[in-house]
Write an enzyme that holds these catalytic residues in place. Structure first.
Site, short mmCIF file in Angstrom:
data_model
loop_
_atom_site.label_atom_id
_atom_site.label_comp_id
_atom_site.label_asym_id
_atom_site.label_seq_id
_atom_site.Cartn_x
_atom_site.Cartn_y
_atom_site.Cartn_z
N HIS A 1 42.39 -34.65 -113.50
CA HIS A 1 43.48 -34.81 -112.53
C HIS A 1 44.66 -33.91 -112.89
CE1 HIS A 1 46.94 -36.79 -110.60
NE2 HIS A 1 46.07 -37.10 -109.66
N HIS B 1 46.03 -44.19 -107.18
CA HIS B 1 46.85 -44.35 -108.39
C HIS B 1 47.67 -45.62 -108.43
CE1 HIS B 1 45.71 -40.33 -109.43
NE2 HIS B 1 46.28 -39.81 -108.36
N ASP C 1 44.38 -40.14 -102.57
CA ASP C 1 45.50 -39.83 -103.47
C ASP C 1 46.67 -40.77 -103.17
OD1 ASP C 1 46.64 -38.61 -105.67
OD2 ASP C 1 46.76 -36.61 -104.79
N GLU D 1 40.58 -41.23 -106.03
CA GLU D 1 41.80 -40.72 -106.70
C GLU D 1 42.97 -41.55 -106.24
OE1 GLU D 1 42.59 -36.35 -106.84
OE2 GLU D 1 44.68 -36.99 -107.10
C1 GRE Z 1 49.23 -37.49 -108.17
O1 GRE Z 1 49.08 -38.13 -109.21
O2 GRE Z 1 48.30 -37.26 -107.42
C2 GRE Z 1 50.60 -37.00 -107.83
C3 GRE Z 1 51.61 -37.21 -108.76
C4 GRE Z 1 52.89 -36.79 -108.45
C5 GRE Z 1 53.14 -36.15 -107.26
C6 GRE Z 1 52.14 -35.94 -106.35
C7 GRE Z 1 50.85 -36.36 -106.63
O3 GRE Z 1 51.35 -37.83 -109.92
O4 GRE Z 1 49.86 -36.15 -105.75
ZN ZN Z 2 46.33 -37.83 -107.72
#
Ligand code: GRE
Ligand code: ZN
Length: 323
Positions: A164, A10, A285, A8
């Site tokens: 997600h 990003h 994350d 996960e």
């Molecule tokens: C995520 O995509 O995991 C996320 C966000 C915004 C704030 C916190 C977060 O997109 O974990």
């Molecule tokens: Zn996330």
């Protein structure tokens, strides 16, 4: 543990980066923005430093799901997937990809998924919750009938999908009025995402596609903690629920769970007791969470070394057919 796989993780592109500013204080935003847009500098350094060999990357929330114009959603998804594909090509041993999909147009989403998996080598897709369609106030969840063919296509590709989080629309969730500290990852993400996941699980989706696998982050968004009660109540009356089996059967047969953003041993142990160590996978994350927090917890938490290998790497190798 040196060769972890994380799922996960990003990135953002110029067309989606502004989505994230609301989640960061101004002094944090400069860094978060730089880390979301970066692939090859801080991202790889942190992976090296904290023992993540391979990251499967995805756009963060809400990105394509918040683009109400279906044609625009198609264009942004394609652009993001092309940018990600280029980075994967540059670092095939370090990065994998989850496709961003324009669920506003289920046929276009199926075509884009096909392209991403068969031509770009992606590992499945990640949706940031419901999609806004046509009008910013109009939302669709993916148990809706217009997704039947999409799911048939997705299941045939034999890749998992990641459900997600995103925040609910303020206009539809007055319970958060005046309580911004309860929105986002504090609580609203989990409430929204677990409910969407339960909609899919109870819809019969996994009866029609028994091999399809859904990944949930943040230790399953609370579902494992409540699974006994969910089925206990439903055994007393199903109230029209269309699926064939109990929700716990889908949890243990069609769901994988990651540690993203939830670095806590009692929660890990409880999840292991509910679903077993074979369905739990390490994730960070990044860049919303730190590799150092995830790894310094996971590398030392009190589980067997066998389970650490499974959760840190081997379950992902099996699920995605890596190596
Ligand atoms: C995520 O995509 O995991 C996320 C966000 C915004 C704030 C916190 C977060 O997109 O974990
Ligand atoms: Zn996330």
């Amino acid at each position: 543990m040196k060769d972890k796989i994380a799922l996960e993780e990003h990135f953002a592109i110029d067309l989606t980066i502004e989505d994230s500013q609301v989640y960061a204080r101004p002094e944090v935003w400069v860094n978060l923005k730089a880390n979301l847009l970066d692939f090859e500098q801080q991202r790889l350094e942190k992976m090296d430093q904290w023992g993540t060999a391979f990251s499967i990357l995805s756009l963060n929330s809400p990105a394509v799901q918040a683009i109400a114009d279906p044609r625009q959603a198609v264009l942004v998804a394609r652009k993001a997937n092309d940018i990600l594909a280029e980075q994967i090509q540059r670092h095939p041993t370090r990065f994998g990809g989850f496709a961003a999909l324009p669920m506003q147009d289920p046929e276009a989403a199926a075509r884009e998924l096909q392209r991403c998996v068969t031509q770009l080598g992606f590992h499945g897709f990640l949706v940031n919750g419901f999609s806004q369609v046509g009008d910013a106030g109009n939302v669709v969840y993916y148990d809706a009938p217009q997704f039947a063919d999409f799911w048939t296509h997705a299941a045939a590709l034999e890749k998992p999908f990641y459900m997600h989080p995103r925040d609910p629309l303020a206009s539809r969730e007055p319970i958060y009025d005046g309580h911004p500290w309860l929105t986002g990852p504090t609580w609203a993400f989990a409430a929204e995402t677990s409910t969407h996941a339960l909609r899919l699980m109870s819809s019969g989706l996994f009866d029609r596609h028994p091999h399809l696998q859904m990944i949930l982050g943040h230790f399953g968004e609370g579902i494992p903690f409540n699974i006994w009660r969910i089925d206990h109540i439903l055994r007393k009356g199903r109230r029209g629920m269309p699926c064939e089996r109990e929700i716990g059967d889908y949890l243990r047969g069609n769901v994988h769970i990651t540690t993203s953003g939830n670095f806590r041993t009692p929660t890990l142990l409880s999840t292991m007791l509910e679903v077993g160590a074979d369905r739990i996978m390490y994730s960070v994350d990044y860049p919303f969470e730190k590799h150092e927090d995830a790894a310094s917890w996971f590398d030392r938490c009190e589980i067997s070394e066998n389970d650490r290998r499974k959760i840190g790497r081997d379950n992902a190798v099996r699920l995605f057919g890596l190596q």
